[in-house]
Design an enzyme around this catalytic site. Sequence first.
Site, PDB file in Angstrom:
ATOM      1  CE1 TYR A   1      34.801  42.096  41.932  1.00  0.00           C
ATOM      2  CE2 TYR A   1      34.743  40.596  43.802  1.00  0.00           C
ATOM      3  CZ  TYR A   1      35.445  41.219  42.789  1.00  0.00           C
ATOM      4  OH  TYR A   1      36.789  40.974  42.638  1.00  0.00           O
TER       5      TYR A   1
HETATM    6  N1  LIG Z   1      39.662  43.704  46.577  1.00  0.00           N
HETATM    7  C1  LIG Z   1      39.781  42.409  46.750  1.00  0.00           C
HETATM    8  O1  LIG Z   1      39.913  41.925  47.898  1.00  0.00           O
HETATM    9  C2  LIG Z   1      39.781  41.490  45.549  1.00  0.00           C
HETATM   10  C3  LIG Z   1      39.765  40.138  45.772  1.00  0.00           C
HETATM   11  C4  LIG Z   1      39.859  39.277  44.669  1.00  0.00           C
HETATM   12  C5  LIG Z   1      39.992  39.817  43.390  1.00  0.00           C
HETATM   13  N2  LIG Z   1      39.991  41.163  43.192  1.00  0.00           N
HETATM   14  C6  LIG Z   1      40.186  41.658  41.811  1.00  0.00           C
HETATM   15  O2  LIG Z   1      41.505  42.183  41.710  1.00  0.00           O
HETATM   16  C7  LIG Z   1      41.573  43.068  40.589  1.00  0.00           C
HETATM   17  C8  LIG Z   1      42.351  44.333  40.868  1.00  0.00           C
HETATM   18  O3  LIG Z   1      42.449  44.692  42.215  1.00  0.00           O
HETATM   19  P1  LIG Z   1      43.184  46.076  42.614  1.00  0.00           P
HETATM   20  O4  LIG Z   1      43.272  46.125  44.080  1.00  0.00           O
HETATM   21  O5  LIG Z   1      44.389  46.262  41.782  1.00  0.00           O
HETATM   22  O6  LIG Z   1      42.060  47.112  42.137  1.00  0.00           O
HETATM   23  P2  LIG Z   1      42.189  48.675  41.808  1.00  0.00           P
HETATM   24  O7  LIG Z   1      43.383  49.275  42.434  1.00  0.00           O
HETATM   25  O8  LIG Z   1      40.850  49.273  42.118  1.00  0.00           O
HETATM   26  O9  LIG Z   1      42.423  48.693  40.205  1.00  0.00           O
HETATM   27  C9  LIG Z   1      41.382  48.516  39.304  1.00  0.00           C
HETATM   28  C10 LIG Z   1      41.808  49.101  37.966  1.00  0.00           C
HETATM   29  O10 LIG Z   1      40.692  48.957  37.054  1.00  0.00           O
HETATM   30  C11 LIG Z   1      40.621  50.165  36.312  1.00  0.00           C
HETATM   31  N3  LIG Z   1      39.299  50.460  35.760  1.00  0.00           N
HETATM   32  C12 LIG Z   1      38.148  50.702  36.428  1.00  0.00           C
HETATM   33  N4  LIG Z   1      37.187  51.027  35.539  1.00  0.00           N
HETATM   34  C13 LIG Z   1      37.758  50.990  34.300  1.00  0.00           C
HETATM   35  C14 LIG Z   1      37.306  51.256  32.997  1.00  0.00           C
HETATM   36  N5  LIG Z   1      36.031  51.635  32.753  1.00  0.00           N
HETATM   37  N6  LIG Z   1      38.145  51.126  31.963  1.00  0.00           N
HETATM   38  C15 LIG Z   1      39.464  50.762  32.175  1.00  0.00           C
HETATM   39  N7  LIG Z   1      39.969  50.514  33.402  1.00  0.00           N
HETATM   40  C16 LIG Z   1      39.112  50.633  34.442  1.00  0.00           C
HETATM   41  C17 LIG Z   1      40.985  51.255  37.309  1.00  0.00           C
HETATM   42  O11 LIG Z   1      41.318  52.417  36.585  1.00  0.00           O
HETATM   43  P3  LIG Z   1      41.626  53.812  37.313  1.00  0.00           P
HETATM   44  O12 LIG Z   1      43.005  53.663  37.879  1.00  0.00           O
HETATM   45  O13 LIG Z   1      41.538  54.787  36.207  1.00  0.00           O
HETATM   46  O14 LIG Z   1      40.555  53.994  38.364  1.00  0.00           O
HETATM   47  C18 LIG Z   1      42.158  50.595  38.020  1.00  0.00           C
HETATM   48  O15 LIG Z   1      43.331  50.827  37.285  1.00  0.00           O
HETATM   49  C19 LIG Z   1      40.136  43.322  40.170  1.00  0.00           C
HETATM   50  O16 LIG Z   1      39.864  42.533  39.010  1.00  0.00           O
HETATM   51  C20 LIG Z   1      39.327  42.814  41.368  1.00  0.00           C
HETATM   52  O17 LIG Z   1      38.054  42.374  40.969  1.00  0.00           O
HETATM   53  C21 LIG Z   1      39.892  42.002  44.249  1.00  0.00           C
END
Ligand SMILES: NC(=O)c1ccc[n+]([C@@H]2O[C@H](COP(=O)([O-])OP(=O)(O)OC[C@H]3O[C@@H](n4cnc5c(N)ncnc54)[C@H](OP(=O)(O)O)[C@@H]3O)[C@@H](O)[C@H]2O)c1
Length: 213
Positions: A128
């Site tokens: 990732y």
């Molecule tokens: N988790 C952590 O601790 C962490 C730390 C640092 C950075 N981040 C980054 O933070 C960001 C968002 O976090 P979050 O908690 O908001 O994540 P999240 O709730 O999982 O949201 C991710 C979004 O991406 C969409 N997605 C996934 N596959 C897709 C596709 N093929 N086409 C279009 N959209 C797609 C999902 O769509 P659906 O709603 O349809 O599933 C969802 O709306 C990400 O870039 C992640 O890498 C996360």
Amino acid sequence: MGQKRTLVIGAHGKIGQLFCERAQRSELSICAMVRSAEQREYFERLGTPCVMGDLEADFAHALDDCTDVVFTAGSGGHTGAEKTILVDLYGALRSIEAAEERGIEHFVMVSALRCEAPLSAPPGLRHYMVAKKLADEHLMASPLPHTILRPGLLSDEAPSGMVCTDPGRATTRSISRANVAHCILTALESGGGNGRTIDLLDGATPITEVFHA
Ligand SMILES: NC(=O)c1ccc[n+]([C@@H]2O[C@H](COP(=O)([O-])OP(=O)(O)OC[C@H]3O[C@@H](n4cnc5c(N)ncnc54)[C@H](OP(=O)(O)O)[C@@H]3O)[C@@H](O)[C@H]2O)c1
């Protein structure tokens, strides 16, 4: 191009929804990229314009009438490396290229803290971190005005409006998604992207101070 309009890629995600709600209460005009009828109905109920698009298929049309882009999509921890490559890496690269073709004025990337050193991450997170690092490098090498936000571990705490941008001085490893959403909005409101990469943890510096500095 006339009016400013921000495409939100990942709009139905947790950060995406918090950002869209915040943007709805601001002057910013947004368009939510969604990938199902249920998601479209959700945004239509809120009065938020949306466009269908899937990062694993054709979505470049979604950028057509937009001036700015927020990329906050991600395949999530529950999927395997294959989806990480297709969504977090290739989806991000294609978004950057579509933005470049359309002369997007500001591309805000939600990246991840310490992704520049993937081998320092726990083994299950390394692929990732590689995806996030390569996407960031692609954006930095592009001529696009941009801002890269690199949050630490995401939490669902209430927004404090305060962050720390120096991980060496931070008192926590996490940041609330609501604070990240606030940072995205403030980055967009503060004008064109100036190529900054900003590490983000919860802290004691007002978000406005970080972006208007
Ligand atoms: N988790 C952590 O601790 C962490 C730390 C640092 C950075 N981040 C980054 O933070 C960001 C968002 O976090 P979050 O908690 O908001 O994540 P999240 O709730 O999982 O949201 C991710 C979004 O991406 C969409 N997605 C996934 N596959 C897709 C596709 N093929 N086409 C279009 N959209 C797609 C999902 O769509 P659906 O709603 O349809 O599933 C969802 O709306 C990400 O870039 C992640 O890498 C996360």
